[in-house]
Design an enzyme around this catalytic site. Sequence first.
Site, PDB file in Angstrom:
ATOM      1  N   CYS A  74     -31.812  13.884 -10.376  1.00 50.58           N
ATOM      2  CA  CYS A  74     -32.416  14.988 -10.274  1.00 50.58           C
ATOM      3  C   CYS A  74     -32.202  15.579  -8.856  1.00 50.58           C
ATOM      4  CB  CYS A  74     -33.888  14.876 -10.754  1.00 50.58           C
ATOM      5  SG  CYS A  74     -34.129  14.130 -12.231  1.00 50.58           S
ATOM      6  N   TYR A 125     -18.417  12.942  -7.783  1.00 46.12           N
ATOM      7  CA  TYR A 125     -18.813  14.181  -8.603  1.00 46.12           C
ATOM      8  C   TYR A 125     -20.194  14.847  -8.248  1.00 46.12           C
ATOM      9  CZ  TYR A 125     -20.658  16.863 -12.407  1.00 46.12           C
ATOM     10  OH  TYR A 125     -21.518  17.606 -13.071  1.00 46.12           O
ATOM     11  N   ASN A 151     -36.438  10.990  -7.735  1.00 46.56           N
ATOM     12  CA  ASN A 151     -34.834  11.021  -8.092  1.00 46.56           C
ATOM     13  C   ASN A 151     -34.408   9.468  -8.062  1.00 46.56           C
ATOM     14  OD1 ASN A 151     -31.800  12.015  -6.327  1.00 46.56           O
ATOM     15  ND2 ASN A 151     -32.225  11.453  -8.660  1.00 46.56           N
TER      16      ASN A 151
HETATM   17  P1  5GP Z   1     -15.661  13.603 -19.894  1.00 52.20           P
HETATM   18  O1  5GP Z   1     -15.249  14.904 -20.491  1.00 52.20           O
HETATM   19  O2  5GP Z   1     -14.582  12.596 -19.647  1.00 52.20           O
HETATM   20  O3  5GP Z   1     -16.685  13.174 -20.372  1.00 52.20           O
HETATM   21  O4  5GP Z   1     -16.193  14.285 -18.493  1.00 52.20           O
HETATM   22  C1  5GP Z   1     -15.327  14.430 -17.366  1.00 52.20           C
HETATM   23  C2  5GP Z   1     -15.583  15.653 -16.682  1.00 52.20           C
HETATM   24  O5  5GP Z   1     -17.158  15.895 -16.479  1.00 52.20           O
HETATM   25  C3  5GP Z   1     -15.072  15.862 -15.219  1.00 52.20           C
HETATM   26  O6  5GP Z   1     -14.585  17.132 -15.255  1.00 52.20           O
HETATM   27  C4  5GP Z   1     -16.291  15.529 -14.332  1.00 52.20           C
HETATM   28  O7  5GP Z   1     -16.272  16.630 -13.368  1.00 52.20           O
HETATM   29  C5  5GP Z   1     -17.571  15.678 -15.041  1.00 52.20           C
HETATM   30  N1  5GP Z   1     -18.564  14.907 -14.926  1.00 52.20           N
HETATM   31  C6  5GP Z   1     -18.397  13.561 -14.623  1.00 52.20           C
HETATM   32  N2  5GP Z   1     -19.700  12.971 -14.411  1.00 52.20           N
HETATM   33  C7  5GP Z   1     -20.704  14.055 -14.698  1.00 52.20           C
HETATM   34  C8  5GP Z   1     -22.078  14.059 -14.757  1.00 52.20           C
HETATM   35  O8  5GP Z   1     -22.889  13.088 -14.309  1.00 52.20           O
HETATM   36  N3  5GP Z   1     -22.545  15.150 -15.066  1.00 52.20           N
HETATM   37  C9  5GP Z   1     -21.641  16.197 -15.349  1.00 52.20           C
HETATM   38  N4  5GP Z   1     -22.427  17.260 -15.772  1.00 52.20           N
HETATM   39  N5  5GP Z   1     -20.479  16.090 -15.429  1.00 52.20           N
HETATM   40  C10 5GP Z   1     -19.683  15.169 -15.041  1.00 52.20           C
HETATM   41 MG    MG Z   2     -15.766  18.801 -13.848  1.00 55.83          MG
END
Ligand code: 5GP
Ligand code: MG
Length: 483
Positions: free
Chosen positions: A19, A267, A126
């Site tokens: 968070c 990320y 967080n």
């Molecule tokens: P996947 O479809 O493989 O589950 O997710 C990969 C995508 O999700 C990548 O485009 C990455 O930018 C994004 N991503 C990776 N970790 C997270 C996260 O913790 N939260 C969110 N919202 N997106 C994530």
């Molecule tokens: Mg992404």
Amino acid sequence: MVGKEAYPTSSQKEFGEKCAVFGLYNRSDHLEVGRITADGLHALQHRGQEGSGIATSDGSTISIHKRKGLVKQVYDDEDPASFNFDLLPGNMAIGHNRYATSSKKSSDCHLQPVIDTEKKLTLVHNGNLPDTEKVEKFLETYGINTSDLNDSEMMHAAILHFKNIGASLDEAVVKAIPLFKGAFSLLAMDNKQIVVARDERGLRPFSIGALNGGYVFSSETCALDAIGARYIRDINPGEMITANENGLRSFEHSRGEQRLDIFEFIYFARPDSVLLGKSVLVARKNLGGMTARETSHSDADIVINVPDSGTPGAIGYAQESGIPYEEGLIKNRYTGRTFQRPGQDRRVSEVLQKLNPVREVLHNKRVIVVDDSIVRGTTSRELVRMLRNAGARKIHMRITSPPVKFPDYYGIDTPDQRALIGAHKSVSEICEYIGADSLEFLSYDGMISAIGLPESMLSTSCFTGDYPIDIGKRREEIVYQKS
Ligand code: 5GP
Ligand code: MG
């Protein structure tokens, strides 16, 4: 003593997630602390979109406002009857954006700041405590029912317990911290002061800034920039800071050793934030450049980004490989992060809602698609299908981090290892699953050297399974061991 009735309840136990926290302390109330905190939280919207809350204190009374929704909706003062900043008076404030991971979206009962019914203590957190056994046992000894409390609420209850038996807030935090096993960047506030604490490994980011004679505490530095505050320094792992009429004081609550979660670089953090002295944007470009050095790209016409988090990596990849960079996927600017939405069916369709391929750019092209990570594989699979439909001739996926193999217990939404495609499929099997012509990942060593910090300062548990703070019973959830 506080019982369960002091907290709103839910039928499903949830844990804290990744968070945003933000706080502001000022000796006098010449700063509009509620409004500034809302601006800080707006800059931290990427860390949590389910709901937001702010508590303020004027030296005697705590006021609070929290609701589901985006920051701009939660603190919308266009209709003063429903909300206005006069409802958040005082000279100090703490605030929080919540990142939902539970499929139970209907309740807003776990929004923060956490507060007791008598409004003696409020807290924002967080991180996540994977192991709550110690704090649960402690609370139950004092007759506090923990079955409906999440980790942040248990932290609040423990600190409040010590306050209720006569400790000042800073003493209460010091006494409660040994009960907390896990990741926390937290701000606790009573009517007189704010106490700031970071876990002994500093898993989640946390920094201090200065603003017009006041002090600001923020998950990320981008929020300091957004309110015009000057960055002072990071809060150290194991450090506790009190902000009160005597100014700022720093203490060591535990011996600290920095292990920032590497996924903040890959990320989670905003690219304009600085983590451990490193620009996140520069780190991501370097991750892309390193990926270009390590992977094949002879058979390609263009490099495209997966917006937004994959963009710096794609630019770095293009610059290093010399292949032209193009925007082949356009993101709807009004969609949030889709990943955390529960339910696989919805997640798939949300990729389509969020990203649209540009046929004129892609038609008949051999395309290198650069993304920051593969977690479940859902996004990549949808993307490949989308790009083929838009006429791409060849699709080469390049990922600027290694496969995620282990769940995160410190606050990211990857709790079940079976859902992590990299935990049980080889790279060629993942490639087949997503339907790309080729798939290559950045190596672990390449990732570390691209970020430019010693491996020992980072937590890389999602790639290695080495958890820098014991995860207790949750180790039993690891079904695929280290190879
Ligand atoms: P996947 O479809 O493989 O589950 O997710 C990969 C995508 O999700 C990548 O485009 C990455 O930018 C994004 N991503 C990776 N970790 C997270 C996260 O913790 N939260 C969110 N919202 N997106 C994530
Ligand atoms: Mg992404």
